[in-house]
Design an enzyme around this catalytic site. Structure first.
Site, PDB file in Angstrom:
ATOM      1  CG  HIS A   7      -2.048  -1.004   1.129  1.00 13.88           C
ATOM      2  ND1 HIS A   7      -3.170  -0.817   0.354  1.00 13.88           N
ATOM      3  CD2 HIS A   7      -2.191  -2.215   1.722  1.00 13.88           C
ATOM      4  CE1 HIS A   7      -3.973  -1.866   0.473  1.00 13.88           C
ATOM      5  NE2 HIS A   7      -3.399  -2.738   1.294  1.00 13.88           N
ATOM      6  CG  ASP A  32      -3.150  -3.333   4.993  1.00 20.70           C
ATOM      7  OD1 ASP A  32      -2.190  -2.581   5.247  1.00 20.70           O
ATOM      8  OD2 ASP A  32      -4.103  -3.003   4.274  1.00 20.70           O
ATOM      9  CD  GLU A  33      -5.644  -5.760   1.407  1.00 20.65           C
ATOM     10  OE1 GLU A  33      -6.703  -6.326   1.090  1.00 20.65           O
ATOM     11  OE2 GLU A  33      -5.473  -4.547   1.286  1.00 20.65           O
ATOM     12  CB  SER A  34       2.790  -6.816   2.376  1.00 19.09           C
ATOM     13  OG  SER A  34       2.571  -5.641   3.105  1.00 19.09           O
ATOM     14  CG  ASP A  35      -1.256  -9.736  -1.433  1.00 16.69           C
ATOM     15  OD1 ASP A  35      -1.089 -10.064  -0.238  1.00 16.69           O
ATOM     16  OD2 ASP A  35      -2.374  -9.474  -1.919  1.00 16.69           O
TER      17      ASP A  35
END
Ligand code: TNX
Length: 535
Positions: A267, A330-333
């Site tokens: 993000h 979060d969501e550190s894909d």
């Protein structure tokens, strides 16, 4: 007309009269939200008149602020002068008296309000408790007290006693100012709106792929370039540090702690677009105005990244008096797991070195990796576990992460997306919002318990609750209000009130009575068909 007819006529006239003005006499029948711990009625009436004043027991700035805040809420609609004065003796009849007490059960935020027919006595251990008592007082008066123009009285309150204190010390909401930017005035209104229902935390999501919203003096391009747009390509914006300080003070005056979030390592496109050196390939990315997630990552293997984070955290810590700094996570894909875990461990150390306590989204609870920290050979498991223990994890989706956090020794802030995400649509016809987690009607947002939501997580593991509003689809204050109201009212009750005996059928009646109160304050709420709204 015979006698019977006359008698009926009198009864009819009396009941017409009583519709016009029937004094409230049963304090237990008030539709207070959050529901207080204890209400006892004594069946008389206190009347606020143009003689009434607010008295404070000492001249401290905090009591003066709370006293003045109360008076300011009463003046516009009543038209009364409502003077605020300090007094060492019992104030004159018809007044409201605020004083500090020593009453262990009330804790740091609780209060007691004693209402007799000639005095309202409000006591708390701390000014915060007096402030929350004032929010309760507003709800004891007719909804029109919230209007900005003079309304007709009488201004009556039923007599009795209210004793009240919160279930959870952490009761918050998050506003995403990154996907769409909201002005200082909007954030102040958000603060006012959540304080009505005794929330004490505002988490500001200050950076994301689409925008960087806080001035960092040592990295000026973050806002200059990274703050220049938003979802949909609009002009974006950012807060100067002076504006941020003004928000912090405004919230502080209302006993609300601001938690700033700088989301990393994912993000982070707004930062990556602003400084090429934050990218592993040394090339700045393009600004992003879409709504995908999980595609960006700071370069976790380069030292400049940690210099950057240290600068940002130092500047944020200096302007944030509250104890917490939120690191996202979060969501550190787009970050490899073997890079993510040591990254988070290192960022925790940076935040701690600037004197702040770390909060991270639930993913940051993952510390289990048998890997050495490259720079010092310390086993990440051991070092990271110690740092994680003193951090807070914010649960939003995955029970596995909640358990990892508890195993680390962390406390949880509960933000289950299926119950608390205020950007979720009410139903399939809602024009704003998303529904990846659920449709959340007003009853669904109310009918759940933080204690039983994740199996195996207990009351002791939970610091509190937070209701996030993500803003991919939300662009202005009216839309914010429509998505948060009325769900946030029930969520505030879940954070404050005792859980025992909670029932939607009872709550929805109280909520229905808050319709006119919201209208009087110009709140654009969703008029759910589930709620018996009072006209
Ligand atoms: C998930 S929840 C996100 C956000 C989105 C949101 C939309 C979380 C920690 N991350 O980036 O805005 O869903 O509902």
């Amino acid at each position: 007309m015979n006698h019977k007819g006359i008698a009926l006529g009198i009864v009819a006239a009396a009941s017409v009269m009583s519709c016009i003005h029937r004094p409230p006499t049963d304090l237990t029948m008030e539709n207070l939200i959050p529901k207080p711990v204890l209400v006892v009625a004594t069946a008389k009436v206190f009347e606020l008149t143009d003689e009434s004043g607010v008295f404070i027991a000492d001249d401290s700035p905090e009591l003066q602020f709370v006293g003045e805040y109360l008076a300011e809420r009463l003046r516009p609609a009543t038209g009364f002068e409502v003077n605020v004065a300090s007094t060492k003796v019992a104030p004159k009849a018809g007044s409201i008296f605020l004083s500090l007490s020593d009453d262990a059960e009330l804790g740091d935020e609780g209060y007691e309000i004693d209402i007799t027919d000639n005095l309202i006595n409000i006591k708390a251990n701390k000014p915060a408790g007096l402030f929350w008592a004032v929010q309760t007082m507003r709800q004891l008066l007719p909804p029109k007290v919230e209007r900005n123009t003079i309304q007709s009285g009488p201004w009556e309150i039923s007599t009795g006693t209210i004793r009240d204190f919160p279930s959870y010390p952490f009761r918050g909401s998050m506003l995403d100012v990154a996907r769409h930017f909201f002005s200082v005035a909007d954030v102040k209104r958000y603060v006012d709106l959540i304080s009505l229902y005794k929330m004490n935390v505002l988490h500001l999501h200050l950076s994301d792929d689409q925008g960087w919203r806080i001035e960092i003096k040592s990295w000026p391009n973050l806002t200059k370039h990274g703050g220049s747009t938003q979802v949909g390509g609009g002009k974006g914006g950012y807060y100067t540090q002076e504006e941020y300080k003004e928000l912090v003070k405004y919230a502080q005056d209302r006993y609300i702690t601001i938690i700033p979030e700088i989301d990393m390592p994912g993000h982070s496109n707004a930062a990556l677009a602003s400084y090429p050196e934050l990218n592993c390939d040394g090339k700045a990315t393009a600004l992003y105005t879409g709504t995908e997630v999980g595609f960006s990552s700071l370069c976790t293997t380069s030292e400049i990244t940690y210099k950057f984070i240290d600068d940002v955290v130092r500047e944020m810590s200096a302007i944030t008096p509250g104890p917490y700094l939120h690191i996202g996570g979060d969501e550190s894909d787009a970050t490899k797991r073997e890079h993510y875990i040591p990254f988070v461990a290192r960022v925790r150390d940076i935040v701690k070195s600037h004197g702040k306590q770390v909060i991270g989204w639930e993913e940051t609870a993952q510390i289990n990796m048998n890997e050495k920290r490259p720079e010092d050979g310390i086993n990440v498991d051991a070092a990271a576990k110690a740092a994680a223990a003193s951090s807070i994890a914010q649960f939003w989706k995955n029970p596995v992460h909640a358990h990892e956090a508890v195993n680390n020794g962390s406390k949880l802030v509960m933000s289950p997306a299926t119950k608390m995400y205020l950007d979720m649509q009410y139903d399939s016809t809602t024009k704003l919002g998303l529904h990846w987690a659920a449709y959340i009607e007003v009853d669904s947002a109310y009918m759940w318990s933080p204690v039983t939501f994740v199996e195996g997580i207990t009351r002791e593991n939970i610091l509190g609750i937070e209701a996030p509003l993500w803003s991919e689809t939300v662009t202005n204050m009216d839309e914010i209000e429509y998505m948060i109201f009325p769900r946030i009212i029930g969520l505030a009750e879940i954070g404050w009130s005792p859980e025992e005996g909670r029932s939607w059928d009872e709550y929805k009646i109280r909520l229905g009575n808050h319709g006119p109160r919201m209208e009087a304050q110009g709140i654009d709420y969703y008029k759910s068909a589930q709620v018996p709204w009072v006209e």
